[in-house]
Design an enzyme around this catalytic site. Structure first.
Site, PDB file in Angstrom:
ATOM      1  CG  ASP A 210      -1.817   1.187   1.309  1.00  0.00           C
ATOM      2  OD1 ASP A 210      -2.742   1.263   0.502  1.00  0.00           O
ATOM      3  OD2 ASP A 210      -1.567   2.066   2.166  1.00  0.00           O
ATOM      4  CD  GLU A 260      -2.234   2.447  -3.328  1.00  0.00           C
ATOM      5  OE1 GLU A 260      -3.364   2.940  -3.547  1.00  0.00           O
ATOM      6  OE2 GLU A 260      -1.759   2.335  -2.183  1.00  0.00           O
TER       7      GLU A 260
END
Length: 533
Positions: A210, A260
């Site tokens: 993330d 990401e």
């Protein structure tokens, strides 16, 4: 529970994989409390095997106060009680693998929960403060934040610093409940490498990272200046040493990473995909691209070009847990996606959006590389505009109520049209609209023209045709508004985004279509086909 499916290429499965994103809280509720859980996922593994996916990516399932949907992690080595137990997670990983389905977990390295033991010790004044970014304030009495960095929640004007009673401030690029870690401290690096080993040893095949470009911060924490290079907290060079170290951990377990990484600079984006760093990264250009042939072709070309120098496979995704659902987005006047443009009450033609989403599914699944499918996309679920008193996403509250937030794509899935709550389980944590049973998986399973049947057929063809997946792509001559390309072994994909039917190229077989051809055998508007030359 079903029969395992042979993988096409065990050693490089991730280069051509179809990976299904599971947002556990909204997938299936096994204990009837209204929150999706691991028991619900385990019960639906036969569905996922029949769908034909290669792997499951789970959004954070760790112990969390849920201030930001689980992305505020209090303990990376335990499962949140709302979802189940660590033993259940281990069973789920093993049972999925028996069916030929691998598991990817989500790691959130930029920040932890304010309930994490480290931060609680830091609040008590312990040496753990060095693991975060604590600073004195500016101004005569330290009453001003240490710098002026903007929040990472789009549209939010709230500061990224919170002051404590002792006068110090701490940094949080997201919510105050998510304090940023100090990645210059060796204990932070060591802890995360141990977390990676913990999950690889439990059988996971990979890790999604993330906010992968945000970890490293300028140690001086200077004010933000638009266009300054290097940025004080995005895409800093120090990150690559972190990910090279992580890669050595993953290689020991034959594990993979997907990052990401939101970056406009394609050259800098590709650095994360060098052979000794991340294996893949999400493709946000394609996800946000409008339903326009020229712009989609540009996005595809640029994506393939930026991956080519480092030999990494592209990834393709139409929607995720943060983004407006595809059938809704494609049914609007503006068919692109931009967080800043989200608004309540946007008119939508769902019939048009569904037709385009069917075509887009075949387009994405025919492109070289890996594909991510967000749960419910295979059911053609629309975005839900929730009652204001039901919204839970901090994006909505931090925008002052102007941003609808992300809950509209997180409404719990419909499984059984005749069961209470459309078969999800108990009374769902987000309310389902009245027409949700119309999208139920059991009803779509019986309909050969449904979105679910289309996805099942597409994944079956993709798995059995070695020309799909990772490999070469060459564009075909095509009219304006039409995308046509050839893959290996004589496979062709043609997508008509024009406002008129178009003639198909010469072919020996129609493998699959998103909608029927017209009476003359022409390809109607907003339709895609897979052909054999």
């Amino acid at each position: 529970m079903g029969q395992p499916r042979p993988a096409r290429n065990q050693s490089a499965w991730w280069r051509s994989a179809v990976i299904y994103q599971v947002y556990v809280r909204s997938f299936a509720d096994g204990d009837g409390d209204g929150t999706g859980d691991l028991a619900g996922v385990r019960a639906r593994l036969p569905y996922l095997a029949e769908l034909g996916v290669d792997a499951l990516w789970f959004n954070p399932w760790y112990r969390s106060p849920m201030a930001d949907g689980g992305y505020d992690v209090a303990d990376y080595r335990s499962i949140d009680p709302a979802f189940g137990t660590l033993a259940e997670a281990e069973k789920l990983i093993a049972e999925a693998r028996e069916l030929g389905i691998r598991t990817l977990v989500d790691i959130v390295p930029n920040h932890v929960s304010d309930q994490h033991p480290w931060f609680q010790a830091a609040l008590a004044g312990g040496p753990e403060r060095e693991l975060f970014h604590f600073r004195s304030g500016r101004g005569e009495h330290g009453e001003l934040p240490p710098n002026d960095w903007p929040s990472q929640f789009v549209g939010s004007a709230e500061p990224v610093w919170t002051r404590l009673p002792d006068g110090d401030w701490y940094l949080h690029l997201f919510t105050p409940e998510q304090p940023d870690l100090n990645w210059e401290h060796p204990a932070v690096r060591q802890e995360h490498e141990e977390i990676l080993r913990f999950w690889f040893e439990r059988g996971v095949a990979g890790v999604r990272i993330d906010s992968a470009a945000l970890l490293a911060k300028d140690p001086d924490l200077p004010d933000y200046v638009e266009g300054r290079d290097p940025n004080p907290y995005v895409d800093r060079d120090e990150l690559h040493d972190i990910y090279r170290s992580w890669r050595s951990v993953a290689d020991a377990y034959d594990g993979i990473f997907v990052g990401e990484v939101w970056l406009p600079d394609s050259e800098r984006f590709a650095r994360y995909l060098r052979p000794d760093e991340l294996h893949t990264a999400f493709n946000f250009s394609f996800l946000s691209c409008p339903w326009d042939a020229a712009r989609l072709r540009t996005s595809i070309d640029e994506t393939l070009a930026e991956h080519a120098p480092v030999g990494a496979p592209a990834t393709w995704v139409l929607c995720n847990h943060d983004v407006t659902r595809t059938v809704t987005r494609y049914g609007r006047t503006d068919t692109g996606f931009d967080f800043t443009a989200k608004a309540f009450g946007t008119p939508t033609d769902l019939a048009l959006g569904t037709r385009r989403a069917r075509a887009a599914a075949l387009l994405s699944l025919a492109l070289p590389g890996a594909v991510y499918v967000y749960q419910g996309e295979e059911l053609g679920l629309p975005e839900v505009e929730l009652p204001l008193d039901s919204i839970q996403d901090p994006m909505y509250f931090r925008s002052g109520g102007t941003d609808p937030g992300r809950d509209g794509c997180r409404v719990p899935l419909p499984w059984d049209a005749e069961a209470p709550y459309a078969g999800f389980g108990g009374d769902p944590w987000l309310p389902q609209p009245a027409d949700w049973p119309d999208y139920a998986a059991d009803r779509q399973s019986e309909d050969p023209t449904s979105m679910l049947s289309l996805y099942r057929a597409a994944l079956r063809v993709r798995r059995t045709e070695p020309g799909f997946g990772d490999g070469p792509l060459s564009w075909l001559p095509a009219d304006e508004g039409v995308l046509g390309f050839a893959r290996a072994d004589g496979l062709l994909c043609v997508v008509n985004l024009a406002d008129r039917p178009v003639e198909l190229p010469e072919h020996s077989e129609l493998l699959l279509g998103s909608s029927p051809l017209d009476a003359d055998g022409f390809l109607p508007p907003d339709t895609a086909v897979w052909l054999r030359a």
